[in-house]
Design an enzyme around this catalytic site. Structure first.
Site, short mmCIF file in Angstrom:
data_model
loop_
_atom_site.label_atom_id
_atom_site.label_comp_id
_atom_site.label_asym_id
_atom_site.label_seq_id
_atom_site.Cartn_x
_atom_site.Cartn_y
_atom_site.Cartn_z
N ASP A 144 0.82 -1.24 0.03
CA ASP A 144 0.02 0.10 0.12
C ASP A 144 0.93 1.50 -0.13
O ASP A 144 0.63 2.15 0.75
CB ASP A 144 -0.94 0.01 0.98
CG ASP A 144 -2.01 1.15 1.20
OD1 ASP A 144 -2.42 1.36 -0.01
OD2 ASP A 144 -2.61 1.40 1.97
N LYS A 146 1.92 4.54 -0.95
CA LYS A 146 1.13 5.86 -1.63
C LYS A 146 1.75 7.08 -0.75
O LYS A 146 2.38 6.89 0.17
CB LYS A 146 -0.46 5.69 -1.56
CG LYS A 146 -0.77 5.38 -0.17
CD LYS A 146 -2.40 5.24 0.03
CE LYS A 146 -2.80 4.76 1.59
NZ LYS A 146 -4.30 4.68 1.51
N ASN A 149 0.99 7.49 3.06
CA ASN A 149 2.06 6.87 3.96
C ASN A 149 3.57 6.96 3.82
O ASN A 149 4.37 6.22 4.13
CB ASN A 149 1.88 5.31 3.32
CG ASN A 149 0.58 4.56 3.56
OD1 ASN A 149 -0.05 5.29 4.45
ND2 ASN A 149 0.19 3.74 3.11
N ASP A 166 2.62 2.95 7.98
CA ASP A 166 1.39 2.17 7.71
C ASP A 166 1.53 0.73 7.09
O ASP A 166 1.69 0.70 5.92
CB ASP A 166 0.34 3.07 7.07
CG ASP A 166 -0.94 2.32 7.17
OD1 ASP A 166 -1.26 1.29 7.63
OD2 ASP A 166 -1.94 3.26 6.93
N THR A 185 -4.38 0.79 -3.02
CA THR A 185 -5.18 2.13 -3.31
C THR A 185 -5.35 2.21 -4.76
O THR A 185 -4.49 2.19 -5.38
CB THR A 185 -4.56 3.28 -2.54
OG1 THR A 185 -4.55 2.94 -1.35
CG2 THR A 185 -5.50 4.47 -2.88
#
Length: 330
Positions: A144, A146, A149, A166, A185
């Site tokens: 994840d 992105k 984060n 995260d 995401t």
């Protein structure tokens, strides 16, 4: 912070109370099931971030995810990865004491700073790739990556750094293992995940390609009004380097992105390959690289739209449940 990490264990006894060790400060973040507050260690005076998770408001599967997140963070000790200091576990709450990163989210900081060049972008990507290479070498796939984060240093700190945060969707994998859970995401998710195919750590490299693209121009390589259209553009690899936003940006930067936004994961560059790519390997000290003023303007709009979308999602989650009182009103 290193002295603090060495002095503290990662896990206290179950009956330990967090208030006995920390003075709790202001709230600095909030999620659907958690609240993050700044705190000060009573003995050392060190500032930390404490993430409190209400066990009453999460499912058993969510608690397993938080437990996995803790196990993963225990494994990772890298200067560009946020550090887990210790954990408090009570009957009602799970508290994660984390390294406090004072500069906030990376894109917000870039917009606030106002001065930004390709050289700055290269330095940021170099740090992200270094952290991801370390994660992959230690059997962790983030899944994840992105902008939200990616946290950064404050202006008054001597060194400009990025921290990856995260690890809630991260997964420990064994050599040669393929992952199957669909997660991530939409703007940053790799095509093999969209097609529900088994995948590996190369999905993180796709995400780095998307992040690098945005860092250089301020908008995403794939854009559409609906998720269906967005997914189709990703699967068709429908992106380019439009003018005037990309005029003056080096061919090396474009080549770096092109090695990552690759449909076939077997042909996508690994983090270890990326470290040696000329765009990252060169110091760029002797070159005047383009100032990315237009990227800052576009990024400002990108951040605003992202925040509006997140606020809408969070409000729907909160409307479906009561908000947990995670710090007993202290």
């Amino acid at each position: 912070m290193i002295r603090l990490f060495k002095k503290m264990g990662l896990s206290r006894k179950k009956d330990s109370k967090i208030e006995d060790y920390y003075d709790l400060g202001p709230e600095i973040g909030r999620g659907a099931f958690s609240v993050v507050r700044q705190a000060t260690h009573k003995e050392t005076g060190e500032s930390v971030a404490i993430k409190a998770i209400s066990k009453q408001h999460v499912s058993d599967s969510d608690m397993k995810r938080f437990t996995r997140e803790i196990e993963i963070m225990k494994k990772l000790k890298h200067k560009n990865i946020i550090q887990l200091i210790e954990v408090f576990d009570s009957n009602e709450y799970l508290y994660l004491c984390l390294e406090l990163i004072r500069g906030g989210e990376l894109f917000d900081k870039i917009v606030e700073k106002g001065q930004y060049s390709e050289k700055d972008a290269c330095n940021l990507v170099r740090q992200i790739v270094s952290a991801v290479e370390y994660m992959h070498q230690h059997g962790v796939c983030h899944r994840d990556l992105k902008p939200e984060n990616l946290l950064c240093s404050a202006d008054d700190e001597p060194e400009e750094f990025v921290r990856i945060a995260d690890f809630g969707l991260s997964k420990i994998f064994e050599g040669g293992e393929e992952l199957k859970t669909a997660c991530g995401t939409p703007d940053y998710v790799a095509p093999e995940i969209l097609e529900c195919k088994p995948y590996d750590t190369s999905v993180d490299m796709w995400s780095i390609g998307v992040i690098t693209y945005i860092l250089l121009c301020g908008f995403a390589p794939f854009y559409a009004d609906t998720h269906h259209e967005l997914f189709q553009k990703i699967l068709d690899l429908e992106y380019d380097f439009p003018e005037p936003e990309w005029s003056g940006i080096t061919d090396l930067a474009k080549d770096f992105i092109s090695q990552l936004l690759v449909i076939n994961p077997a042909e996508r560059w690994t983090a270890s390959q990326c470290v040696k790519h000329p765009w990252l390997a060169m110091s760029h000290e002797d070159k005047e690289l383009k100032s990315l003023d237009s990227a800052i303007s576009s990024m400002k709009d990108y951040v605003k739209n992202r925040e509006a979308s997140y606020a809408n999602i969070l409000s729907k989650v909160r409307a479906s449940q009561s908000t947990p009182n995670l710090f007993n009103n202290k």
